[in-house]
Scaffold this motif. Structure first.
Motif, short mmCIF file in Angstrom:
data_model
loop_
_atom_site.label_atom_id
_atom_site.label_comp_id
_atom_site.label_asym_id
_atom_site.label_seq_id
_atom_site.Cartn_x
_atom_site.Cartn_y
_atom_site.Cartn_z
N GLU A 134 0.83 -1.21 0.00
CA GLU A 134 0.00 0.00 0.00
C GLU A 134 0.86 1.26 0.00
OE1 GLU A 134 -2.56 -0.71 3.35
OE2 GLU A 134 -3.90 -1.98 2.16
N ARG A 135 1.94 1.24 0.75
CA ARG A 135 2.88 2.37 0.76
C ARG A 135 3.52 2.53 -0.62
NH1 ARG A 135 5.53 0.91 4.83
NH2 ARG A 135 7.12 -0.25 3.72
N ARG A 140 6.81 4.34 -4.84
CA ARG A 140 7.59 3.92 -6.00
C ARG A 140 6.77 3.30 -7.12
NH1 ARG A 140 10.96 -1.58 -4.85
NH2 ARG A 140 9.36 -2.71 -3.71
N PHE A 141 5.60 2.73 -6.84
CA PHE A 141 4.78 2.14 -7.91
C PHE A 141 3.88 3.17 -8.58
CE2 PHE A 141 4.70 -2.28 -5.65
CZ PHE A 141 6.02 -2.48 -6.01
N ALA A 144 4.79 3.66 -12.65
CA ALA A 144 5.27 2.34 -13.04
C ALA A 144 6.30 2.41 -14.16
CB ALA A 144 4.10 1.45 -13.46
N GLY A 145 6.20 3.41 -15.00
CA GLY A 145 7.14 3.55 -16.11
C GLY A 145 8.57 3.77 -15.68
N SER A 146 8.77 4.24 -14.47
CA SER A 146 10.12 4.51 -14.00
C SER A 146 10.74 3.32 -13.26
CB SER A 146 10.13 5.73 -13.07
OG SER A 146 9.42 5.44 -11.88
N GLU A 150 12.00 -5.61 -14.84
CA GLU A 150 11.48 -6.82 -14.19
C GLU A 150 10.44 -6.48 -13.14
OE1 GLU A 150 13.07 -10.86 -11.94
OE2 GLU A 150 14.42 -9.14 -12.08
N LEU A 151 10.71 -5.47 -12.31
CA LEU A 151 9.77 -5.06 -11.28
C LEU A 151 8.50 -4.48 -11.91
CD1 LEU A 151 8.97 -4.62 -8.34
CD2 LEU A 151 10.30 -2.49 -8.36
N ARG A 152 8.66 -3.68 -12.95
CA ARG A 152 7.49 -3.09 -13.62
C ARG A 152 6.58 -4.19 -14.17
NH1 ARG A 152 8.42 0.32 -18.89
NH2 ARG A 152 10.43 -0.08 -17.97
N GLY A 153 7.13 -5.15 -14.85
CA GLY A 153 6.32 -6.24 -15.41
C GLY A 153 5.58 -7.01 -14.34
#
Length: 164
Positions: A134-135, A140-141, A144-146, A150-153
């Motif tokens: 939730e934080r 950071r989410f 999402a483009g930044s 791997e984390l974005r996907g």
């Protein structure tokens, strides 16, 4: 109106939908706390027949519960006919419960499921929990483009379809 004592992961939802529907058919389906495939098929047929009586073509529900119809002979009447059939048959109630139960049979919180998905994919540390998620949604989410690829996907997939 007496509301049955429902149990199981969706007891609250069955109780609420049972109480709020005006459809006798929907109450009959919901009464035992389950929606069988046969009951769902009956609902789909009855909904289609109701629409057909109003001059609207209906080709059935998609796997995600969505559907499309033709316009009524008088296009201005389409929404009213569809809404009337939903209320009469209870397709909105039966369909909604059927679809969420199929996707999430244990009624796991979507945030919890997304968190577990991210941990399983190894893109966040063990011990990462819902409060972290939730934080991160606000932090950071949020962009999402930044995120690293791997984390974005993983984030996009886990957030949009946390139940797989």
């Amino acid at each position: 109106m007496d509301v049955p004592n429902f149990d199981g992961p969706y007891a609250n939802e069955f109780s609420e939908f049972y109480s709020n529907t005006s459809s006798d058919f929907a109450r009959e389906v919901l009464h035992d706390g389950e929606i069988s495939d046969a009951e769902y098929a009956d609902m789909e047929k009855m909904f289609g027949d109701c629409l057909q009586d109003g001059g609207i073509e209906f080709s059935g529900f998609a796997p995600d519960g969505s559907y499309e119809t033709s316009a009524a002979p008088n296009p201005d009447d389409t929404r009213g006919i569809v809404t009337g059939c939903e209320a009469k048959i209870g397709s909105d109630v039966i369909g909604a419960l059927h679809d969420i139960i199929r996707v999430n049979p244990e009624n796991i919180d979507a945030g919890q499921a997304a968190t577990e998905c991210l941990v399983e994919r190894g893109v966040v540390a063990d011990g990462y929990d819902v409060s972290d998620y939730e934080r991160d949604l606000e932090g950071r989410f949020a962009d999402a483009g930044s995120l690293p690829l791997e984390l974005r996907g993983a984030f996009l997939e886990c957030a949009s379809n946390p139940f797989g």
